[in-house]
Design a protein around this motif. Structure first.
Motif, PDB file in Angstrom:
ATOM      1  N   ILE A   1      14.594 -21.191 -22.205  1.00  0.00           N
ATOM      2  CA  ILE A   1      15.380 -22.517 -22.451  1.00  0.00           C
ATOM      3  C   ILE A   1      15.735 -23.094 -21.090  1.00  0.00           C
ATOM      4  N   VAL A   2      16.066 -24.497 -21.255  1.00  0.00           N
ATOM      5  CA  VAL A   2      16.246 -25.267 -19.959  1.00  0.00           C
ATOM      6  C   VAL A   2      17.718 -25.471 -19.840  1.00  0.00           C
ATOM      7  N   LYS A   3      18.579 -25.015 -19.071  1.00  0.00           N
ATOM      8  CA  LYS A   3      20.029 -25.364 -19.052  1.00  0.00           C
ATOM      9  C   LYS A   3      20.137 -25.763 -17.611  1.00  0.00           C
ATOM     10  N   ASN A   4      20.980 -27.058 -17.693  1.00  0.00           N
ATOM     11  CA  ASN A   4      21.478 -27.884 -16.347  1.00  0.00           C
ATOM     12  C   ASN A   4      20.152 -28.102 -15.644  1.00  0.00           C
TER      13      ASN A   4
ATOM     14  N   ARG B   1      17.637 -26.306 -15.259  1.00  0.00           N
ATOM     15  CA  ARG B   1      16.946 -24.805 -14.536  1.00  0.00           C
ATOM     16  C   ARG B   1      16.515 -24.058 -15.859  1.00  0.00           C
ATOM     17  N   PRO B   2      15.182 -23.649 -15.774  1.00  0.00           N
ATOM     18  CA  PRO B   2      14.516 -22.850 -16.826  1.00  0.00           C
ATOM     19  C   PRO B   2      15.268 -21.363 -16.678  1.00  0.00           C
ATOM     20  N   ILE B   3      15.615 -20.567 -18.031  1.00  0.00           N
ATOM     21  CA  ILE B   3      16.356 -19.496 -17.936  1.00  0.00           C
ATOM     22  C   ILE B   3      15.571 -18.701 -19.170  1.00  0.00           C
ATOM     23  N   LYS B   4      15.107 -17.511 -18.540  1.00  0.00           N
ATOM     24  CA  LYS B   4      14.198 -16.419 -19.532  1.00  0.00           C
ATOM     25  C   LYS B   4      15.253 -15.459 -19.929  1.00  0.00           C
ATOM     26  N   TYR B   5      15.049 -15.091 -21.365  1.00  0.00           N
ATOM     27  CA  TYR B   5      15.673 -14.032 -21.965  1.00  0.00           C
ATOM     28  C   TYR B   5      14.550 -13.270 -22.524  1.00  0.00           C
ATOM     29  N   ILE B   6      14.813 -11.825 -22.601  1.00  0.00           N
ATOM     30  CA  ILE B   6      13.811 -10.900 -23.442  1.00  0.00           C
ATOM     31  C   ILE B   6      14.542 -10.341 -24.698  1.00  0.00           C
ATOM     32  N   VAL B   7      13.820  -9.949 -25.521  1.00  0.00           N
ATOM     33  CA  VAL B   7      14.230  -9.516 -26.993  1.00  0.00           C
ATOM     34  C   VAL B   7      13.315  -8.098 -27.108  1.00  0.00           C
ATOM     35  N   GLU B   8      14.016  -7.026 -27.520  1.00  0.00           N
ATOM     36  CA  GLU B   8      13.359  -5.837 -27.875  1.00  0.00           C
ATOM     37  C   GLU B   8      13.876  -5.798 -29.423  1.00  0.00           C
ATOM     38  N   ILE B   9      12.939  -5.342 -30.278  1.00  0.00           N
ATOM     39  CA  ILE B   9      13.167  -5.146 -31.454  1.00  0.00           C
ATOM     40  C   ILE B   9      12.852  -3.754 -32.056  1.00  0.00           C
TER      41      ILE B   9
ATOM     42  N   GLU C   1      17.734 -13.338 -16.993  1.00  0.00           N
ATOM     43  CA  GLU C   1      18.972 -13.603 -17.352  1.00  0.00           C
ATOM     44  C   GLU C   1      19.932 -12.671 -17.989  1.00  0.00           C
ATOM     45  N   SER C   2      19.208 -12.206 -19.297  1.00  0.00           N
ATOM     46  CA  SER C   2      20.008 -11.242 -19.976  1.00  0.00           C
ATOM     47  C   SER C   2      18.959 -10.763 -21.099  1.00  0.00           C
ATOM     48  N   GLY C   3      19.312  -9.951 -21.952  1.00  0.00           N
ATOM     49  CA  GLY C   3      18.388  -9.242 -22.969  1.00  0.00           C
ATOM     50  C   GLY C   3      19.180  -9.191 -24.290  1.00  0.00           C
ATOM     51  N   LEU C   4      18.315  -9.220 -25.231  1.00  0.00           N
ATOM     52  CA  LEU C   4      18.851  -9.121 -26.590  1.00  0.00           C
ATOM     53  C   LEU C   4      18.302  -7.923 -27.468  1.00  0.00           C
ATOM     54  N   PHE C   5      18.906  -6.824 -27.785  1.00  0.00           N
ATOM     55  CA  PHE C   5      18.521  -5.696 -28.367  1.00  0.00           C
ATOM     56  C   PHE C   5      18.642  -5.814 -29.927  1.00  0.00           C
ATOM     57  N   LEU C   6      17.533  -6.027 -30.668  1.00  0.00           N
ATOM     58  CA  LEU C   6      17.706  -6.099 -32.192  1.00  0.00           C
ATOM     59  C   LEU C   6      17.438  -4.894 -32.848  1.00  0.00           C
TER      60      LEU C   6
END
Length: 276
Positions: free
Chosen positions: A172-175, A177-185, A212-217
């Motif tokens: 995403i682009v926030k203020n 600045r590009p920010i990347k997150y990773i997702v593990e499923i 930036e952070s990660g989401l674990f689903l």
């Protein structure tokens, strides 16, 4: 149900057009969508075959979201010269898995089909979370990728093997600045809960890649000790979601696609909603 029916029609048309164009077919094709929550009987198939034969069509493709009875398959084997194909949702899942490996389609054709099939799965999950049990792990990853793309994230789905410990990369682009997150499923048919080892391994990937952070689903949740040993800082770097998070994402996606809701300015809020 109407939205689901429209999506299934789109899937069928895409599949048929691509199959026919790739084989340079001139067949006259009759498509029959059986919008029923029960198994389709031989009587119904016989009725559609008679109609297609008398029109006349060269091929009849019947689709049923649930299933056909055994007698239906036995009957269609004796319908020469009319070609009859009986398809279920499982058949479409198998077909899309197969074309990823050995398809002659170009990238855009393949992606269009995957998007339509994924949207169908999203609608089914929103309607009945038990549908998650019917989706294989790779189809589920593609579905989650479509979810986030529909919510205005820039999405990269990693390869099915050697993915580096992550299944999806979100940007995403926030203020400015590009920010990347990773997702593990984790979507195990065994309904196995995700444990501490998997959580630690994902955290290492987040830190190593400086995300930036990660989401674990995890479709079926986490063990009681999965989060033991995580520091306060580590808990800020990794968020967790289970079936409830997945269903919420599906409902949010459908609201966006129907035009009754638009993604928030802060997509991070969408990412972290109903996580823990």
């Amino acid at each position: 149900m109407m939205a689901l029916q429209q999506s299934l029609i789109q899937v069928l048309i895409q599949v048929i057009l691509i199959l026919c164009v790739s084989k340079d077919s001139r067949d006259r094709i009759c498509i029959s969508l059986q919008n029923s929550t029960e198994n389709i009987t031989e009587e119904r198939v016989h009725e559609r075959v008679s109609f297609a034969f008398n029109y006349p069509y060269d091929r009849l493709i019947m689709f049923a979201p649930v299933a056909f009875t055994y007698s239906c398959y036995r009957f269609v084997n004796s319908t020469d010269p009319l070609k009859v194909e009986l398809l279920t949702l499982d058949d479409l899942k198998t077909w899309t898995s197969k074309i990823e490996i050995e398809s002659e389609l170009n990238t855009y054709e393949y992606e269009d089909i995957i998007k339509i099939v994924s949207k169908t799965f999203i609608e089914k999950i929103a309607e009945d979370p038990n549908f998650l049990l019917k989706i294989e792990w790779r189809e589920f990853e593609k579905t989650i990728a479509e979810l986030f793309e529909g919510l205005a994230f820039h999405v990269t789905l990693t390869p099915s093997s050697k993915d580096g410990g992550k299944d999806i990369i979100l940007e995403i682009v926030k203020n400015g600045r590009p920010i990347k997150y990773i997702v593990e499923i984790k979507h195990w048919k065994s309904k196995q809960l995700v444990g501490q080892k998997s959580v630690k391994e994902f955290l290492k990937v987040i830190c190593k890649e400086k995300r930036e952070s990660g989401l674990f689903l995890s479709t079926y949740g986490f063990t009681s000790n999965a989060f033991e040993g995580l520091t306060e800082l580590e808990r800020k770097k990794i968020k967790f979601g289970d079936e409830q998070k997945i269903v919420t994402l599906c409902h949010t996606y459908l609201k966006v696609k129907s035009g009754i809701w638009t993604p928030l300015q802060d997509l991070q809020e969408v990412l972290y909603e109903q996580t823990f």
